[in-house]
Write a protein that holds these residues in place. Structure first.
Motif, PDB file in Angstrom:
ATOM      1  N   ILE A   1      39.037  40.671  31.735  1.00 12.72           N
ATOM      2  CA  ILE A   1      39.325  39.715  30.660  1.00 12.72           C
ATOM      3  C   ILE A   1      38.380  39.962  29.497  1.00 12.72           C
ATOM      4  O   ILE A   1      38.793  40.000  28.331  1.00 12.72           O
ATOM      5  N   GLY A   2      37.105  40.176  29.843  1.00 10.64           N
ATOM      6  CA  GLY A   2      36.118  40.453  28.808  1.00 10.64           C
ATOM      7  C   GLY A   2      36.506  41.682  28.015  1.00 10.64           C
ATOM      8  O   GLY A   2      36.442  41.697  26.778  1.00 10.64           O
ATOM      9  N   PHE A   3      36.968  42.702  28.738  1.00  9.99           N
ATOM     10  CA  PHE A   3      37.340  43.943  28.058  1.00  9.99           C
ATOM     11  C   PHE A   3      38.473  43.695  27.072  1.00  9.99           C
ATOM     12  O   PHE A   3      38.427  44.166  25.936  1.00  9.99           O
TER      13      PHE A   3
ATOM     14  N   ILE B   1      39.414  40.854  25.598  1.00  3.90           N
ATOM     15  CA  ILE B   1      38.971  40.076  24.431  1.00  3.90           C
ATOM     16  C   ILE B   1      38.222  40.970  23.456  1.00  3.90           C
ATOM     17  O   ILE B   1      38.478  40.984  22.248  1.00  3.90           O
ATOM     18  N   LEU B   2      37.289  41.768  24.010  1.00  2.00           N
ATOM     19  CA  LEU B   2      36.478  42.621  23.144  1.00  2.00           C
ATOM     20  C   LEU B   2      37.337  43.665  22.449  1.00  2.00           C
ATOM     21  O   LEU B   2      37.136  43.969  21.270  1.00  2.00           O
TER      22      LEU B   2
ATOM     23  N   VAL C   1      30.595  44.309  18.129  1.00  2.00           N
ATOM     24  CA  VAL C   1      31.492  44.248  19.286  1.00  2.00           C
ATOM     25  C   VAL C   1      31.310  45.486  20.156  1.00  2.00           C
ATOM     26  O   VAL C   1      31.282  45.406  21.392  1.00  2.00           O
TER      27      VAL C   1
ATOM     28  N   VAL D   1      28.459  45.054  22.374  1.00  2.00           N
ATOM     29  CA  VAL D   1      28.749  44.221  23.549  1.00  2.00           C
ATOM     30  C   VAL D   1      29.500  45.039  24.606  1.00  2.00           C
ATOM     31  O   VAL D   1      29.275  44.892  25.805  1.00  2.00           O
ATOM     32  N   PHE D   2      30.366  45.951  24.151  1.00  2.00           N
ATOM     33  CA  PHE D   2      31.030  46.874  25.079  1.00  2.00           C
ATOM     34  C   PHE D   2      29.995  47.644  25.900  1.00  2.00           C
ATOM     35  O   PHE D   2      30.084  47.744  27.123  1.00  2.00           O
TER      36      PHE D   2
ATOM     37  N   LEU E   1      28.535  45.597  28.566  1.00  3.42           N
ATOM     38  CA  LEU E   1      29.410  45.465  29.735  1.00  3.42           C
ATOM     39  C   LEU E   1      29.296  46.703  30.613  1.00  3.42           C
ATOM     40  O   LEU E   1      29.415  46.623  31.824  1.00  3.42           O
TER      41      LEU E   1
END
Lengths: 330, 173
Positions: B2-4, B6-7, B37, B40-41, B44
């Motif tokens: 999900i995070g992926f 959104i990002l 962004v 943030v990737f 992760l």
């Protein structure tokens, strides 16, 4: 899982509360101290010894009219103070305010995040703070604001280099970029890092003053030349955001200096660690205020020469020396 | 996952905004957003050092310089659509973008499903690991990049060198 999220949220709320309270009373402290420095009393009418002055100021700020120039870029104009404040608050997430505490069988570290490269995170967020200033100055479409913004970006880029180099020695000696481990290293070696790193500490403190746009580095808002620089056109709550950001940056810079060079929360055991940390930060804030009350503003070319031709080479040479010692070459 | 998603949506949105935005300052801002962004990737992917370096170098230094120039150049100017000097540039750009996207998508489809070669070693992407790589086997590249940047810096100094005293002042400086 849920418990850790709850703890995290509580920590975040507490941190923001502490920073906001810290801002309010740092400002009051500064105004009163400036008063004493200038042989007057400072604000002492609201509440005992003026202690309720921040509340009066806050209410005034909230109810002031929020103006925007007709030519301004509305989006960027509104975004800029938010960026400034967010960046300022985010840096503190990685600063450990005290030794990890044990509560109900849990170990809670007194920082919000503890990444392995915490120091670099602090630098990353603090480097984002300049956007608030540059964007605010540009979006106002006012020549004084723009001049302030341009000065600010040039100043920040110049001083960030020296700042980065000044903490390299700490990294090399402690062998880690994790702020908690840097403090623990200073505890186990019974050596606060400002003793071997006194020159980098001074450079760090000077550059931190420049990064927070405090006198004598307040060229971006030099009131005698640029009206108020980048925040000339801001009023009400948006102006307050810039103001809060500046003071939070000051607290952050003091916190970083304490963590890196003055043993963070370490101290004699008759006081709890967090009190030691806050006391040391308070001492640094006093120095900030003292310097502001004492020194006049830099001239622009002096500022650039000082950054590039004095601070940067000294920081670099000292770092090379530290590296040579730490790796046993010397 | 999900995070992926959104990002990824955010990253694509910012990247599109860079191209679509009318005003260069908005483009630069969108680029800053994109850079953040991306950082943030990296987070992760557990590349903490790379994430911090990305923000410090790109968002903190390079984009500030961009904004520095753009804000100075566009100060007080009205938004207006300048005439494009290259008539076919939009078409060519679209073609190249589609070509690049197709190549990437093709590679992704071909590789999808193949498991990664083993787990990353512990500490991978951390400060120590990056340092060992950069000052160990990858040192020649680091040295070459340093040399290149030094050349650029020297070039700037030479171009901005003050005229020797007594020399005739050239026009157009």
């Amino acid at each position: 899982m849920i418990l850790s999220i709850v703890i995290l949220i509580v920590k975040i709320v507490l941190l923001i509360g502490i920073l906001m309270g810290g801002f309010a009373y740092t400002m009051l402290l500064e105004r009163r101290m400036l008063g004493f420095f200038q042989l007057r009393l400072g604000p002492n009418r609201v509440g005992p010894a003026g202690l309720l002055q921040p509340m009066a100021d806050g209410i005034k700020m909230m109810y002031k009219e929020d103006l925007m120039p007709a030519a301004a870029d509305p989006w960027v104009f509104r975004l800029a103070p938010v960026v400034a404040l967010t960046a300022a608050l985010s840096v503190d997430a990685v600063i450990p305010f005290g030794a990890p505490i044990h509560l109900l069988g849990l170990t809670i570290s007194l920082d919000i995040a503890n990444p392995s490269v915490g120091l670099l995170y602090a630098f990353a967020f603090s480097s984002l703070g300049v956007y608030g200033i540059v964007l605010g100055g540009w979006a106002s479409q006012n020549k004084y604001s723009l001049l302030g913004a341009v000065r600010s970006s040039a100043q920040l880029i110049s001083y960030e280099l020296a700042m980065g180099l000044s903490v390299m020695g700490v990294l090399v000696m402690a062998g880690t970029a994790n702020l908690e481990k840097i403090v623990q290293w200073q505890g186990t070696h019974h050596l606060w890092l400002f003793i071997p790193q006194i020159v980098p500490f001074l450079i760090f403190f000077i550059t931190a003053m420049a990064e927070t746009n405090r006198t004598p580095f307040d060229l971006p808002e030099a009131e005698s030349e640029l009206v108020a620089g980048y925040h000339t056109e801001y009023s009400g709550i948006r102006f307050a955001m810039y103001y809060i950001a500046e003071y939070v940056n000051m607290i952050t810079a003091s916190g970083l200096a304490v963590t890196l060079f003055f043993g963070g929360w370490l101290g004699f055991p008759f006081l709890p660690p967090i009190i030691w940390f806050l006391l040391k930060v308070g001492a640094f804030l006093m120095v900030f205020i003292w310097v502001r009350a004492t020194l006049p503003r830099f001239r622009y070319d002096h500022l650039m020469n000082f950054g590039w031709k004095v601070l940067l080479p000294i920081a670099f040479v000292y770092f090379l020396g530290t590296a040579a010692f730490a790796t046993g070459v010397l | 996952m999900i995070g992926f998603i959104i990002l990824a949506v955010l990253a694509l949105g910012f990247a599109l905004a860079v191209v679509v935005a009318k005003h260069p300052v908005h483009s630069a801002l969108a680029l800053v957003g994109h850079v953040v962004v991306l950082a943030v990737f990296y987070l992760l992917l557990k590349a903490e050092f790379l994430a911090a370096a990305q923000v410090i170098v790109y968002a903190g230094a390079i984009m500030i310089l961009f904004l520095f120039v753009v804000t100075l150049l566009t100060a007080g100017k009205e938004d207006q659509d300048a005439r494009e000097s290259l008539p076919a540039q939009r078409g060519i750009a679209a073609f190249l973008a589609i070509l690049g996207g197709a190549l990437l998508a093709g590679t992704a489809v071909r590789v999808a499903g193949t498991p990664a070669a083993g787990r990353a070693p512990t500490g991978y992407g951390g400060l120590l690991d990056m340092g060992r790589l950069l000052w160990g086997p990858d040192f020649p590249y680091l040295a070459l990049v340093a040399l290149m940047l030094l050349t650029a810096a020297l070039g700037v100094i030479v171009l901005n060198r003050p005229e020797p005293a007594g020399a005739p002042v050239k026009e157009g400086r």
